[in-house]
Design a protein around this motif. Sequence first.
Motif, PDB file in Angstrom:
ATOM      1  N   GLN A  49      30.537 -56.489  89.266  1.00  0.00           N
ATOM      2  CA  GLN A  49      31.800 -56.389  89.001  1.00  0.00           C
ATOM      3  C   GLN A  49      32.379 -58.141  88.455  1.00  0.00           C
ATOM      4  OE1 GLN A  49      34.561 -55.293  91.917  1.00  0.00           O
ATOM      5  NE2 GLN A  49      33.523 -53.130  91.909  1.00  0.00           N
ATOM      6  N   GLU A  50      31.767 -58.607  89.064  1.00  0.00           N
ATOM      7  CA  GLU A  50      32.213 -60.445  88.821  1.00  0.00           C
ATOM      8  C   GLU A  50      31.437 -60.818  87.306  1.00  0.00           C
ATOM      9  OE1 GLU A  50      33.781 -64.218  88.364  1.00  0.00           O
ATOM     10  OE2 GLU A  50      34.723 -62.198  89.185  1.00  0.00           O
ATOM     11  N   VAL A  51      30.148 -60.341  87.166  1.00  0.00           N
ATOM     12  CA  VAL A  51      29.207 -60.868  86.190  1.00  0.00           C
ATOM     13  C   VAL A  51      29.902 -59.996  85.039  1.00  0.00           C
ATOM     14  CG1 VAL A  51      26.971 -60.268  85.037  1.00  0.00           C
ATOM     15  CG2 VAL A  51      27.386 -61.246  87.605  1.00  0.00           C
ATOM     16  N   ILE A  52      30.009 -58.741  85.052  1.00  0.00           N
ATOM     17  CA  ILE A  52      30.543 -58.156  84.033  1.00  0.00           C
ATOM     18  C   ILE A  52      31.823 -58.328  83.498  1.00  0.00           C
ATOM     19  CG2 ILE A  52      31.286 -55.836  82.997  1.00  0.00           C
ATOM     20  CD1 ILE A  52      28.846 -54.708  84.660  1.00  0.00           C
ATOM     21  N   ARG A  53      32.838 -58.732  84.452  1.00  0.00           N
ATOM     22  CA  ARG A  53      34.041 -59.239  84.083  1.00  0.00           C
ATOM     23  C   ARG A  53      33.980 -60.651  83.467  1.00  0.00           C
ATOM     24  NH1 ARG A  53      37.376 -63.489  85.112  1.00  0.00           N
ATOM     25  NH2 ARG A  53      35.715 -64.346  86.629  1.00  0.00           N
ATOM     26  N   VAL A  54      33.061 -61.472  83.757  1.00  0.00           N
ATOM     27  CA  VAL A  54      32.928 -62.783  82.938  1.00  0.00           C
ATOM     28  C   VAL A  54      32.351 -62.423  81.537  1.00  0.00           C
ATOM     29  CG1 VAL A  54      31.800 -64.997  83.095  1.00  0.00           C
ATOM     30  CG2 VAL A  54      33.053 -64.283  84.937  1.00  0.00           C
ATOM     31  N   MET A  55      31.367 -61.837  81.543  1.00  0.00           N
ATOM     32  CA  MET A  55      30.652 -61.361  80.155  1.00  0.00           C
ATOM     33  C   MET A  55      31.498 -60.741  79.350  1.00  0.00           C
ATOM     34  SD  MET A  55      26.651 -60.676  81.422  1.00  0.00           S
ATOM     35  CE  MET A  55      26.239 -60.792  79.588  1.00  0.00           C
ATOM     36  N   GLN A  56      32.328 -59.840  79.831  1.00  0.00           N
ATOM     37  CA  GLN A  56      33.224 -59.318  78.600  1.00  0.00           C
ATOM     38  C   GLN A  56      34.114 -60.431  78.091  1.00  0.00           C
ATOM     39  OE1 GLN A  56      35.032 -56.409  81.170  1.00  0.00           O
ATOM     40  NE2 GLN A  56      33.628 -54.719  80.464  1.00  0.00           N
ATOM     41  N   GLY A  57      34.504 -61.515  78.663  1.00  0.00           N
ATOM     42  CA  GLY A  57      35.130 -62.583  78.112  1.00  0.00           C
ATOM     43  C   GLY A  57      34.589 -63.657  77.334  1.00  0.00           C
ATOM     44  N   ALA A  58      33.337 -63.521  77.279  1.00  0.00           N
ATOM     45  CA  ALA A  58      32.359 -64.438  76.658  1.00  0.00           C
ATOM     46  C   ALA A  58      32.557 -64.967  75.318  1.00  0.00           C
ATOM     47  CB  ALA A  58      30.884 -63.973  77.138  1.00  0.00           C
ATOM     48  N   PRO A  59      32.421 -66.123  74.788  1.00  0.00           N
ATOM     49  CA  PRO A  59      32.644 -66.321  73.469  1.00  0.00           C
ATOM     50  C   PRO A  59      31.352 -65.678  72.699  1.00  0.00           C
ATOM     51  CG  PRO A  59      31.779 -68.339  74.900  1.00  0.00           C
ATOM     52  CD  PRO A  59      32.081 -67.297  75.750  1.00  0.00           C
ATOM     53  N   ARG A  60      31.493 -65.620  71.513  1.00  0.00           N
ATOM     54  CA  ARG A  60      30.440 -64.892  70.671  1.00  0.00           C
ATOM     55  C   ARG A  60      29.007 -65.665  71.079  1.00  0.00           C
ATOM     56  NH1 ARG A  60      32.166 -60.777  67.270  1.00  0.00           N
ATOM     57  NH2 ARG A  60      34.439 -61.018  67.101  1.00  0.00           N
ATOM     58  N   TRP A  61      28.062 -64.870  71.107  1.00  0.00           N
ATOM     59  CA  TRP A  61      26.579 -65.434  70.829  1.00  0.00           C
ATOM     60  C   TRP A  61      26.123 -65.697  69.440  1.00  0.00           C
ATOM     61  CZ3 TRP A  61      22.983 -63.732  75.248  1.00  0.00           C
ATOM     62  CH2 TRP A  61      23.786 -63.613  76.405  1.00  0.00           C
ATOM     63  N   GLN A  62      25.338 -66.414  69.406  1.00  0.00           N
ATOM     64  CA  GLN A  62      24.603 -66.394  68.236  1.00  0.00           C
ATOM     65  C   GLN A  62      23.486 -65.381  68.241  1.00  0.00           C
ATOM     66  OE1 GLN A  62      22.733 -70.257  67.135  1.00  0.00           O
ATOM     67  NE2 GLN A  62      21.519 -69.446  65.408  1.00  0.00           N
TER      68      GLN A  62
END
Length: 105
Positions: A49-62
């Motif tokens: 849950q914590e990994v997905i929570r953070v990744m959903q708010g991640a800046p755009r990747w190249q």
Amino acid sequence: RWVATQVIYPPTLQRFNKSGLVRVAFTVRADGSVCDFRELESSSPLFTQEVIRVMQGAPRWQPATAFGKPVHLPIITDMCWVTSGLEVCSVSSGDIDTSDCVFGA
């Protein structure tokens, strides 16, 4: 690396010095956004849950490119939770032929 700096160790698991692994699959779209998160393996749903929570708010990747054009690319990553935090253990593109792809940083 960005994910590892943003996660909050689940307090319940930290209290018991629990470590573990989360294997997550997701897609980096041609526009650099990330989507389609799926847990493939996990030591605890709290870690996932914590990994997905953070990744959903991640800046755009190249995004990756193929033949000079941005492309969608599925990613599988192993994230190892240790009592000092989170470490990205491995990243792969699964069973996809990436020989013509250039990966962004």
